[in-house]
Write an enzyme that holds these catalytic residues in place. Structure first.
Site, PDB file in Angstrom:
ATOM      1  N   ASN A   1      55.184  60.180  42.949  1.00  0.00           N
ATOM      2  CA  ASN A   1      54.230  61.254  43.274  1.00  0.00           C
ATOM      3  C   ASN A   1      52.809  60.727  43.445  1.00  0.00           C
ATOM      4  O   ASN A   1      51.894  61.500  43.717  1.00  0.00           O
ATOM      5  CB  ASN A   1      54.270  62.369  42.214  1.00  0.00           C
ATOM      6  CG  ASN A   1      53.504  62.017  40.955  1.00  0.00           C
ATOM      7  OD1 ASN A   1      53.328  60.836  40.645  1.00  0.00           O
ATOM      8  ND2 ASN A   1      53.059  63.014  40.222  1.00  0.00           N
TER       9      ASN A   1
ATOM     10  N   LYS B   1      46.580  72.976  44.756  1.00  0.00           N
ATOM     11  CA  LYS B   1      45.319  73.019  43.996  1.00  0.00           C
ATOM     12  C   LYS B   1      44.773  71.616  43.756  1.00  0.00           C
ATOM     13  O   LYS B   1      43.709  71.450  43.151  1.00  0.00           O
ATOM     14  CB  LYS B   1      45.539  73.714  42.651  1.00  0.00           C
ATOM     15  CG  LYS B   1      45.791  75.203  42.757  1.00  0.00           C
ATOM     16  CD  LYS B   1      45.652  75.849  41.390  1.00  0.00           C
ATOM     17  CE  LYS B   1      46.025  77.325  41.413  1.00  0.00           C
ATOM     18  NZ  LYS B   1      45.196  78.122  42.296  1.00  0.00           N
ATOM     19  N   SER B   2      45.502  70.582  44.204  1.00  0.00           N
ATOM     20  CA  SER B   2      45.071  69.201  43.916  1.00  0.00           C
ATOM     21  C   SER B   2      43.676  68.888  44.461  1.00  0.00           C
ATOM     22  O   SER B   2      42.904  68.205  43.771  1.00  0.00           O
ATOM     23  CB  SER B   2      46.105  68.206  44.447  1.00  0.00           C
ATOM     24  OG  SER B   2      47.300  68.348  43.722  1.00  0.00           O
TER      25      SER B   2
ATOM     26  N   THR C   1      53.972  65.456  47.245  1.00  0.00           N
ATOM     27  CA  THR C   1      54.590  66.652  46.678  1.00  0.00           C
ATOM     28  C   THR C   1      55.844  67.020  47.471  1.00  0.00           C
ATOM     29  O   THR C   1      56.287  66.258  48.350  1.00  0.00           O
ATOM     30  CB  THR C   1      53.553  67.801  46.562  1.00  0.00           C
ATOM     31  OG1 THR C   1      54.148  68.874  45.842  1.00  0.00           O
ATOM     32  CG2 THR C   1      53.057  68.293  47.903  1.00  0.00           C
TER      33      THR C   1
ATOM     34  N   GLY D   1      63.636  66.936  42.162  1.00  0.00           N
ATOM     35  CA  GLY D   1      62.682  65.854  41.949  1.00  0.00           C
ATOM     36  C   GLY D   1      61.867  66.017  40.673  1.00  0.00           C
ATOM     37  O   GLY D   1      61.598  65.021  39.980  1.00  0.00           O
TER      38      GLY D   1
ATOM     39  N   MET E   1      57.424  75.316  35.168  1.00  0.00           N
ATOM     40  CA  MET E   1      56.593  74.373  35.938  1.00  0.00           C
ATOM     41  C   MET E   1      55.834  75.063  37.068  1.00  0.00           C
ATOM     42  O   MET E   1      54.823  74.572  37.541  1.00  0.00           O
ATOM     43  CB  MET E   1      57.453  73.244  36.508  1.00  0.00           C
ATOM     44  CG  MET E   1      57.850  72.232  35.474  1.00  0.00           C
ATOM     45  SD  MET E   1      58.489  70.780  36.313  1.00  0.00           S
ATOM     46  CE  MET E   1      59.264  69.955  34.949  1.00  0.00           C
TER      47      MET E   1
ATOM     48  N   LYS F   1      59.127  63.298  47.449  1.00  0.00           N
ATOM     49  CA  LYS F   1      58.968  62.338  46.340  1.00  0.00           C
ATOM     50  C   LYS F   1      60.034  61.231  46.369  1.00  0.00           C
ATOM     51  O   LYS F   1      59.732  60.069  46.083  1.00  0.00           O
ATOM     52  CB  LYS F   1      58.976  63.056  44.992  1.00  0.00           C
ATOM     53  CG  LYS F   1      57.707  63.879  44.778  1.00  0.00           C
ATOM     54  CD  LYS F   1      57.705  64.597  43.449  1.00  0.00           C
ATOM     55  CE  LYS F   1      56.520  65.543  43.376  1.00  0.00           C
ATOM     56  NZ  LYS F   1      56.456  66.310  42.138  1.00  0.00           N
TER      57      LYS F   1
HETATM   58  P1  NDP Z   1      63.472  70.674  44.308  1.00  0.00           P
HETATM   59  O1  NDP Z   1      63.460  71.449  45.576  1.00  0.00           O
HETATM   60  O2  NDP Z   1      63.750  69.218  44.310  1.00  0.00           O
HETATM   61  O3  NDP Z   1      64.547  71.341  43.276  1.00  0.00           O
HETATM   62  C1  NDP Z   1      64.595  72.730  43.111  1.00  0.00           C
HETATM   63  C2  NDP Z   1      65.535  73.078  41.955  1.00  0.00           C
HETATM   64  O4  NDP Z   1      65.460  74.492  41.750  1.00  0.00           O
HETATM   65  C3  NDP Z   1      67.000  72.749  42.227  1.00  0.00           C
HETATM   66  O5  NDP Z   1      67.595  72.296  41.020  1.00  0.00           O
HETATM   67  C4  NDP Z   1      67.572  74.126  42.635  1.00  0.00           C
HETATM   68  O6  NDP Z   1      68.952  74.287  42.319  1.00  0.00           O
HETATM   69  C5  NDP Z   1      66.781  75.046  41.737  1.00  0.00           C
HETATM   70  N1  NDP Z   1      66.686  76.425  42.235  1.00  0.00           N
HETATM   71  C6  NDP Z   1      65.988  76.870  43.312  1.00  0.00           C
HETATM   72  N2  NDP Z   1      66.106  78.203  43.419  1.00  0.00           N
HETATM   73  C7  NDP Z   1      66.887  78.616  42.386  1.00  0.00           C
HETATM   74  C8  NDP Z   1      67.357  79.885  41.957  1.00  0.00           C
HETATM   75  N3  NDP Z   1      67.050  81.010  42.621  1.00  0.00           N
HETATM   76  N4  NDP Z   1      68.128  79.947  40.842  1.00  0.00           N
HETATM   77  C9  NDP Z   1      68.440  78.811  40.153  1.00  0.00           C
HETATM   78  N5  NDP Z   1      68.015  77.577  40.519  1.00  0.00           N
HETATM   79  C10 NDP Z   1      67.247  77.482  41.621  1.00  0.00           C
HETATM   80  O7  NDP Z   1      62.044  70.980  43.640  1.00  0.00           O
HETATM   81  P2  NDP Z   1      61.266  70.108  42.550  1.00  0.00           P
HETATM   82  O8  NDP Z   1      62.240  69.668  41.520  1.00  0.00           O
HETATM   83  O9  NDP Z   1      60.434  69.077  43.192  1.00  0.00           O
HETATM   84  O10 NDP Z   1      60.257  71.195  41.935  1.00  0.00           O
HETATM   85  C11 NDP Z   1      60.735  72.296  41.189  1.00  0.00           C
HETATM   86  C12 NDP Z   1      59.579  73.209  40.854  1.00  0.00           C
HETATM   87  O11 NDP Z   1      58.672  72.566  39.970  1.00  0.00           O
HETATM   88  C13 NDP Z   1      58.753  73.613  42.098  1.00  0.00           C
HETATM   89  O12 NDP Z   1      58.482  74.982  42.020  1.00  0.00           O
HETATM   90  C14 NDP Z   1      57.494  72.790  41.981  1.00  0.00           C
HETATM   91  O13 NDP Z   1      56.384  73.427  42.573  1.00  0.00           O
HETATM   92  C15 NDP Z   1      57.345  72.689  40.459  1.00  0.00           C
HETATM   93  N6  NDP Z   1      56.585  71.514  40.037  1.00  0.00           N
HETATM   94  C16 NDP Z   1      55.457  71.700  39.290  1.00  0.00           C
HETATM   95  C17 NDP Z   1      54.728  70.627  38.859  1.00  0.00           C
HETATM   96  C18 NDP Z   1      53.516  70.854  38.031  1.00  0.00           C
HETATM   97  O14 NDP Z   1      52.727  69.922  37.887  1.00  0.00           O
HETATM   98  N7  NDP Z   1      53.350  72.037  37.438  1.00  0.00           N
HETATM   99  C19 NDP Z   1      55.098  69.245  39.194  1.00  0.00           C
HETATM  100  C20 NDP Z   1      56.341  69.148  39.942  1.00  0.00           C
HETATM  101  C21 NDP Z   1      57.024  70.258  40.357  1.00  0.00           C
HETATM  102  P3  NDP Z   1      70.104  73.728  43.338  1.00  0.00           P
HETATM  103  O15 NDP Z   1      70.219  72.269  43.041  1.00  0.00           O
HETATM  104  O16 NDP Z   1      71.293  74.509  42.979  1.00  0.00           O
HETATM  105  O17 NDP Z   1      69.594  74.008  44.728  1.00  0.00           O
END
Ligand code: NDP
Length: 278
Positions: free
Chosen positions: A90, A16-17, A64, A133, A223, A68
């Site tokens: 970011n 959506k950016s 994104t 991230g 998030m 990152k």
């Molecule tokens: P990453 O891919 O770096 O990390 C994903 C995380 O989610 C990991 O800790 C992973 O655990 C966990 N995970 C994934 N699936 C599951 C599940 N089914 N059950 C439990 N844990 C799960 O992603 P990001 O950290 O970059 O982003 C995370 C979310 O935040 C995304 O959906 C992104 O779109 C959103 N976001 C929103 C923003 C906003 O402005 N609203 C800004 C930044 C991010 P494991 O380590 O065990 O794999």
């Protein structure tokens, strides 16, 4: 001449950016364009795509998933910026021929929580779920608001342990400390603020949470945005207020916009526009 900006990621088509920055540009009278830029997943391809964008006259990029941390490696981080502690970038700005990196995710979350939602973090028991991230990006800004305590829970526990170790130097910002826990160990604990920084909601899943996790008056923040996730539905059943991450998205974008253009756009009308689709 129109200045060119973009968000780079993979996938990135859903972002959506472009809509958000177009609205900011209209509102503030800035002559700029903003598009999506898809990179192949290999880190070397990412850096080539970034270089090409700037060589062709681009002025700034948002970064994104999943680039990152990679973006941190190819930028000079602005002194004192959250990108240094987050180890993730970011926002990239071309300045004096150099790529300068910033991280605005944390300020986006904190501004949405405190200003838009009226929920001060100080003194709250905070649970952050996920160790990717997004969690790295918000750790320092959240801790800087002096929560009572902060627990990081993650499916892969080692990642949460590594993350907490990375931010250990900020533990004195809390009275009760910071810790990493696997989900089953949350049984019996209660939190005032629960932030879902996992991507589980994108696939209609949620981390396994005990039913009595939400303290009275708790706020549950996912998030993921644009949908009621299983985590939000769970939190509402527990009596908590549950919100999605749209406000964070717009607030982090506003901070990037300010870094690039030195103009601060109003976020409330843009959040409202995205919520109503008008
Ligand atoms: P990453 O891919 O770096 O990390 C994903 C995380 O989610 C990991 O800790 C992973 O655990 C966990 N995970 C994934 N699936 C599951 C599940 N089914 N059950 C439990 N844990 C799960 O992603 P990001 O950290 O970059 O982003 C995370 C979310 O935040 C995304 O959906 C992104 O779109 C959103 N976001 C929103 C923003 C906003 O402005 N609203 C800004 C930044 C991010 P494991 O380590 O065990 O794999």
């Amino acid at each position: 001449m129109t200045d060119c900006y973009a968000v780079i990621g993979n996938p990135v088509e859903h972002s959506k950016s472009p809509q958000i920055h177009a609205a900011f540009a209209r509102q503030t009278g800035q002559d700029m364009s903003y598009t999506t830029l898809k990179s192949e997943l290999e880190p070397s391809k990412f850096s080539v795509t970034v270089r090409k964008f700037f060589d062709e006259g681009g002025k700034g990029l948002n970064v994104t998933v999943p680039f990152k941390h990679e973006a941190r490696k190819i930028t000079i981080v602005a002194p004192g910026d959250n990108a240094y502690d987050a180890d993730a970038v970011n926002t990239i700005k071309l300045e004096g021929g150099k790529l300068i990196g910033y991280n605005t995710d944390g300020i986006g979350l904190v501004t949405d929580l405190e200003r838009n939602l009226g929920f001060p973090i100080a003194g709250k028991r905070v649970l952050l779920m996920g160790a990717g991230g997004a969690t790295y990006g918000v750790m320092h800004p959240v801790l800087a608001k002096h929560p009572e305590s902060l627990v990081v829970a993650n499916r892969t526990l080692e990642k949460a342990v590594t993350l907490v170790r990375h931010f250990r130097k900020f533990e004195p910002f809390t009275a009760g400390g910071i810790s990493a826990l696997p989900y089953p160990d949350l049984a019996g604990a209660q939190f005032d603020l629960i932030v879902n920084a996992t991507s589980a909601g994108l696939s209609g899943e949620m981390p396994p949470l005990p039913p009595d996790l939400c303290a009275p008056g708790a706020l549950a923040y996912d998030m993921v945005y644009g949908r009621v996730t299983p985590f939000m539905a769970f939190a509402r059943q527990c009596g908590a207020r549950a919100v999605d991450g749209l406000g964070m998205l717009v607030e982090q974008a506003a901070e990037s916009f300010f870094i690039w253009r030195n103009v601060r756009p109003q976020t409330a009308p843009v959040i409202a526009m995205l919520r109503t689709g008008t």
